[in-house]
Design an enzyme around this catalytic site. Sequence first.
Site, PDB file in Angstrom:
ATOM      1  N   LYS A  11       1.906  38.732  43.648  1.00 53.16           N
ATOM      2  CA  LYS A  11       2.418  37.827  42.617  1.00 53.16           C
ATOM      3  C   LYS A  11       3.763  38.312  42.068  1.00 53.16           C
ATOM      4  O   LYS A  11       4.720  37.536  41.965  1.00 53.16           O
ATOM      5  CB  LYS A  11       1.400  37.695  41.478  1.00 53.16           C
ATOM      6  N   ASP A  67       2.243  39.883  34.924  1.00 51.73           N
ATOM      7  CA  ASP A  67       1.010  40.670  34.787  1.00 51.73           C
ATOM      8  C   ASP A  67       0.064  40.094  33.735  1.00 51.73           C
ATOM      9  O   ASP A  67      -1.122  39.895  34.006  1.00 51.73           O
ATOM     10  CB  ASP A  67       1.307  42.132  34.468  1.00 51.73           C
ATOM     11  N   HIS A  73      -4.629  37.448  33.538  1.00 52.22           N
ATOM     12  CA  HIS A  73      -3.824  38.161  34.525  1.00 52.22           C
ATOM     13  C   HIS A  73      -3.109  37.142  35.404  1.00 52.22           C
ATOM     14  O   HIS A  73      -3.737  36.274  36.016  1.00 52.22           O
ATOM     15  CB  HIS A  73      -4.720  39.052  35.388  1.00 52.22           C
ATOM     16  N   ARG A  90      -4.160  20.436  54.315  1.00 53.07           N
ATOM     17  CA  ARG A  90      -2.967  20.348  55.151  1.00 53.07           C
ATOM     18  C   ARG A  90      -2.161  19.082  54.899  1.00 53.07           C
ATOM     19  O   ARG A  90      -1.034  18.948  55.374  1.00 53.07           O
ATOM     20  CB  ARG A  90      -3.369  20.414  56.635  1.00 53.07           C
TER      21      ARG A  90
END
Length: 358
Positions: free
Chosen positions: A212, A230, A191, A295
């Site tokens: 998504k 998908d 998926h 970060r």
Amino acid sequence: MPKKKDSASSEKKNKSAEGIIDKGAVAEEKPSENSPVSSAPISKANAAEIDETEVDVPIDEFTAAMELETLYRGDNTTIRFSTFNINRPGLQLAGYYKHFSAERVQVFGEMETTYLLQMMHQARKTACEELMKQPIPCLILTSTATPCDELVYAAQKYNRVLLRSSLRTTMFVNKLSLYLNELLAPSKTIHGVLMELYGVGVLVVGESGIGKSETALELIERGHRLVADDAVTIRRIGNRLDGTSPEVIRYFMEVRGIGIIDVKAMYGAGAVQLTKNIDMVVRLETWNDKATYDRLGSEEQTYSMFGVKVPLYVIPVKPGRNLAVILEAAARTHRLNDLGFKAVDELNERLRSKFRKD
């Protein structure tokens, strides 16, 4: 279409259906039973080697793909391929079968054909029959070589497929090797969404409903290409992962609130692509205030499937974040990293230069 032999492999409960993610040693992902094609476990002797699947290919389809002439096929309709390795049975013609790999495609070049022809009739007949009695998938002659009568007779006697190519042996073996590598590549459908961004194959994974497809739609609007939405079928070709869409849903996209849209019909052929190498993976996850996110870009994470590792970027999602722009930045960052430039290294160098001056 080739018919692949069903094989069952159990999936460990604690492994994600989308890959194995870690920051050090990476464990191998095993496909689930519902995967369209299952791969065998990695060899303990060589962690990079994966057993091939077995595929039955119609003879007419194989000969058309490889531009072969059928010399004899008997009552065979398909050829079973179980390995991408190829054998030239020179030693076997001399009678040595101790380490013979009968499951491989057998190829006769000019050397093997000439060796047969210099034999006496009875020795040639024995050599041909000893080879053809083995359960070989097929025997292919190259360079438009004419098979001797004893070889044709042995093929008829043991009902073996005998084919011929007009290519020189080296060229044909290279072509056949590429064909078998793609045909027998282990594959799995997961998926996710696969996009091409600035030439980079970006696989986007994450929980259902996290955004998504909507992000992919915005990227298409910005001029990038959709490969699969998908469901993404991933195959290992050599040391790379290739992704494509299952044919039945190819170029379709589900957008909640609108329904199914045809990306190719709406945006044109330039908005879609049939297949793409997976160069990096982006995992979208719901923003967690208690979690610590990278970060600086100094933490290197990887996504592993079939023993191949690609860089992984974990992107937290919350309202107000423009995911399309972030994915574009991730793709550009990946390209710069491949060229040897890392922003965090440049920043560190600037800081070191500043401290030296002070």
